[in-house]
Design a protein around this motif. Structure first.
Motif, mmCIF file in Angstrom:
data_model
loop_
_atom_site.group_PDB
_atom_site.id
_atom_site.type_symbol
_atom_site.label_atom_id
_atom_site.label_comp_id
_atom_site.label_asym_id
_atom_site.label_seq_id
_atom_site.Cartn_x
_atom_site.Cartn_y
_atom_site.Cartn_z
ATOM 1 N N LYS A 1 0.915 -1.151 0.040
ATOM 2 C CA LYS A 1 -0.069 -0.056 0.009
ATOM 3 C C LYS A 1 0.964 1.267 0.107
ATOM 4 O O LYS A 1 1.679 1.596 0.972
ATOM 5 C CB LYS A 1 -1.033 0.003 1.215
ATOM 6 C CG LYS A 1 -1.753 -1.198 1.315
ATOM 7 C CD LYS A 1 -2.595 -1.074 2.488
ATOM 8 C CE LYS A 1 -3.319 -2.297 2.877
ATOM 9 N NZ LYS A 1 -4.154 -2.411 3.984
ATOM 10 N N GLY A 2 0.783 1.765 -1.246
ATOM 11 C CA GLY A 2 1.922 3.124 -1.324
ATOM 12 C C GLY A 2 1.484 4.307 -0.556
ATOM 13 O O GLY A 2 2.294 4.774 -0.125
ATOM 14 N N TRP A 3 0.333 4.256 0.056
ATOM 15 C CA TRP A 3 -0.093 5.412 0.936
ATOM 16 C C TRP A 3 -0.142 4.969 2.452
ATOM 17 O O TRP A 3 -0.273 5.892 3.199
ATOM 18 C CB TRP A 3 -1.623 5.794 0.540
ATOM 19 C CG TRP A 3 -2.643 4.672 0.856
ATOM 20 C CD1 TRP A 3 -3.208 4.275 2.119
ATOM 21 C CD2 TRP A 3 -2.912 3.446 0.069
ATOM 22 N NE1 TRP A 3 -3.976 3.207 2.109
ATOM 23 C CE2 TRP A 3 -3.837 2.793 0.910
ATOM 24 C CE3 TRP A 3 -2.670 3.248 -1.162
ATOM 25 C CZ2 TRP A 3 -4.257 1.653 0.035
ATOM 26 C CZ3 TRP A 3 -3.114 2.006 -1.798
ATOM 27 C CH2 TRP A 3 -4.034 1.338 -1.062
ATOM 28 N N LYS B 1 3.029 2.197 7.382
ATOM 29 C CA LYS B 1 3.623 1.042 8.233
ATOM 30 C C LYS B 1 3.535 -0.135 7.177
ATOM 31 O O LYS B 1 4.578 -0.850 7.343
ATOM 32 C CB LYS B 1 2.424 0.804 8.986
ATOM 33 C CG LYS B 1 2.569 -0.361 10.088
ATOM 34 C CD LYS B 1 1.361 -0.509 11.191
ATOM 35 C CE LYS B 1 1.787 -1.551 11.867
ATOM 36 N NZ LYS B 1 0.846 -1.816 13.071
ATOM 37 N N ASP B 2 2.944 0.008 6.262
ATOM 38 C CA ASP B 2 3.017 -1.066 5.002
ATOM 39 C C ASP B 2 4.420 -0.837 4.314
ATOM 40 O O ASP B 2 4.919 -1.740 3.691
ATOM 41 C CB ASP B 2 1.738 -1.227 4.170
ATOM 42 C CG ASP B 2 1.592 -2.641 3.491
ATOM 43 O OD1 ASP B 2 1.737 -3.452 4.229
ATOM 44 O OD2 ASP B 2 1.237 -2.448 2.435
ATOM 45 N N GLN B 3 4.667 0.287 4.034
ATOM 46 C CA GLN B 3 5.983 0.546 3.428
ATOM 47 C C GLN B 3 7.156 0.236 4.262
ATOM 48 O O GLN B 3 8.168 -0.296 3.822
ATOM 49 C CB GLN B 3 6.267 2.181 3.284
ATOM 50 C CG GLN B 3 5.113 2.857 2.168
ATOM 51 C CD GLN B 3 5.559 2.210 0.799
ATOM 52 O OE1 GLN B 3 6.953 2.246 0.554
ATOM 53 N NE2 GLN B 3 4.553 2.152 -0.017
ATOM 54 N N GLU B 4 7.097 0.179 5.540
ATOM 55 C CA GLU B 4 8.148 -0.182 6.471
ATOM 56 C C GLU B 4 8.403 -1.762 6.101
ATOM 57 O O GLU B 4 9.420 -2.172 6.389
ATOM 58 C CB GLU B 4 7.852 0.025 7.809
ATOM 59 C CG GLU B 4 7.794 1.588 8.173
ATOM 60 C CD GLU B 4 7.284 1.767 9.563
ATOM 61 O OE1 GLU B 4 7.070 0.849 10.387
ATOM 62 O OE2 GLU B 4 7.155 2.910 9.859
ATOM 63 N N ARG B 5 7.399 -2.475 5.866
ATOM 64 C CA ARG B 5 7.382 -3.697 5.790
ATOM 65 C C ARG B 5 8.431 -4.203 4.702
ATOM 66 O O ARG B 5 8.995 -5.405 4.779
ATOM 67 C CB ARG B 5 6.093 -4.524 5.388
ATOM 68 C CG ARG B 5 6.137 -5.887 5.151
ATOM 69 C CD ARG B 5 4.549 -6.334 5.089
ATOM 70 N NE ARG B 5 3.724 -5.562 3.955
ATOM 71 C CZ ARG B 5 3.481 -5.964 2.735
ATOM 72 N NH1 ARG B 5 4.329 -7.331 2.302
ATOM 73 N NH2 ARG B 5 2.897 -5.418 1.967
ATOM 74 N N VAL B 6 8.467 -3.393 3.633
ATOM 75 C CA VAL B 6 9.426 -3.739 2.515
ATOM 76 C C VAL B 6 10.481 -2.714 2.483
ATOM 77 O O VAL B 6 11.112 -2.646 1.635
ATOM 78 C CB VAL B 6 8.640 -3.646 1.293
ATOM 79 C CG1 VAL B 6 7.628 -4.750 1.291
ATOM 80 C CG2 VAL B 6 7.935 -2.080 1.000
ATOM 81 N N ALA B 7 10.831 -2.092 3.710
ATOM 82 C CA ALA B 7 11.905 -1.202 3.641
ATOM 83 C C ALA B 7 13.355 -1.752 3.051
ATOM 84 O O ALA B 7 13.955 -1.135 2.670
ATOM 85 C CB ALA B 7 12.041 -0.559 5.073
ATOM 86 N N ASP B 8 13.514 -3.188 3.441
ATOM 87 C CA ASP B 8 14.774 -3.767 3.359
ATOM 88 C C ASP B 8 14.715 -4.398 1.930
ATOM 89 O O ASP B 8 15.627 -5.476 1.758
ATOM 90 C CB ASP B 8 15.105 -4.539 4.538
ATOM 91 C CG ASP B 8 15.446 -3.756 5.694
ATOM 92 O OD1 ASP B 8 15.725 -2.610 5.419
ATOM 93 O OD2 ASP B 8 15.216 -4.254 6.618
ATOM 94 N N ALA B 9 13.710 -4.348 1.253
ATOM 95 C CA ALA B 9 13.392 -5.180 0.042
ATOM 96 C C ALA B 9 14.425 -4.603 -1.114
ATOM 97 O O ALA B 9 14.645 -3.568 -1.116
ATOM 98 C CB ALA B 9 12.120 -5.117 -0.769
#
Length: 274
Positions: free
Chosen positions: A237-239, A242-250
């Motif tokens: 979810k680009g907006w 918290k969901d962005q943090e899930r893929v911070a290290d991707a």
């Protein structure tokens, strides 16, 4: 000698009967277990572990159902005793025998503040930590027994008939179920007030299902796994920070092929290639 032979024959006959009955019992139990596993539409008490883990952890003691029926708030408006929400499965219920469940159309969960069924569980099948709030107090609003689903084709509110039975019955008024206003384009005069269930708040108590006025409830509770989809971890979810943090290290993965070398306009209008 004749008596000795008769005794021997009786012994072997009895042994064979016992073995046969044991084998038959095993086959019947195996078939029953398979049937139960193939019937996932069962609602468990607050705090229940995921179904597979729950069945492994539950020791079928019945303490949760006993606490449910004996709770102080288990009274009707006239002061008479009310039937307990939780039942213990028996043969013919198509659920694992001895495990607790409830049927909202018969007796929903009345959302007791002290959640008496959970603290008495000795095995952890009902996970008390999952129901604790920030103050480390039991909070029934954190329960996720299931999720209410609205069947639009049979819900009379979607026909334009004014009905808010499920909305009024919900203990989390305007939070778990809200009413959405929509103009009735067909008549140009009236409006639809449509029940909308919010999955992040709904506890699955089933009070809405019991209150529904249609012949067969147009709103009903299903276990979470059966009532929700799953987008997959590769969608973000680009907006949502918290969901962005899930893929911070991707790490970015780039793929290249012949099409990558072309501009989009070069192939968008091409015929389908097989």
């Amino acid at each position: 000698m004749p008596n000795s032979n008769n005794n021997r024959r009786k012994f072997f006959a009895t042994t064979l009967q016992s073995v046969g009955l044991t084998a038959l019992g095993g086959l019947l139990w195996s078939g029953y277990s398979d049937e139960v596993k193939a019937s996932p539409l069962v609602l468990r008490p607050p705090g229940a572990l995921p179904e597979e883990d729950f069945l492994k952890a539950c020791i079928k003691c019945g303490l949760c159902a006993e606490a449910c029926v004996n709770r102080n708030s288990n009274k009707n408006r006239d002061g008479s005793n009310r039937e307990g929400t939780l039942k213990m499965a028996k043969g013919g219920d198509h659920k694992m025998i001895g495990t607790p469940f409830f049927v909202p159309t018969e007796v929903p969960c009345y959302m007791c503040d002290d959640i008496p069924c959970v603290p008495v569980c000795p095995s952890g099948a009902l996970d008390m930590p999952s129901l604790l709030n920030e103050k480390k107090e039991l909070d029934i609003n954190k329960s996720r027994m299931g999720l209410a689903v609205v069947h639009k084709e049979s819900c009379i509110a979607f026909w334009g008939i004014q009905c808010d039975a499920c909305y009024r019955a919900c203990p989390l008024l305007d939070e778990a179920i809200s009413l959405e206003y929509q103009k009735n384009e067909r008549t140009g005069k009236h409006a639809f007030l449509l029940p909308i269930v919010h999955s992040d708040v709904c506890t699955g108590c089933g009070l809405c299902e019991q209150a529904c006025v249609t012949e067969k409830p147009a709103i009903f509770v299903l276990p979470i796994e059966e009532s929700t989809g799953r987008a997959g971890s590769h969608y973000v979810k680009g907006w949502d920070k918290k969901d962005q943090e899930r893929v911070a290290d991707a790490k970015e993965i780039k793929t290249k092929n012949e099409r990558s070398e072309k501009e989009a306009a070069d192939y968008l209008n091409m015929e389908v290639e097989y």
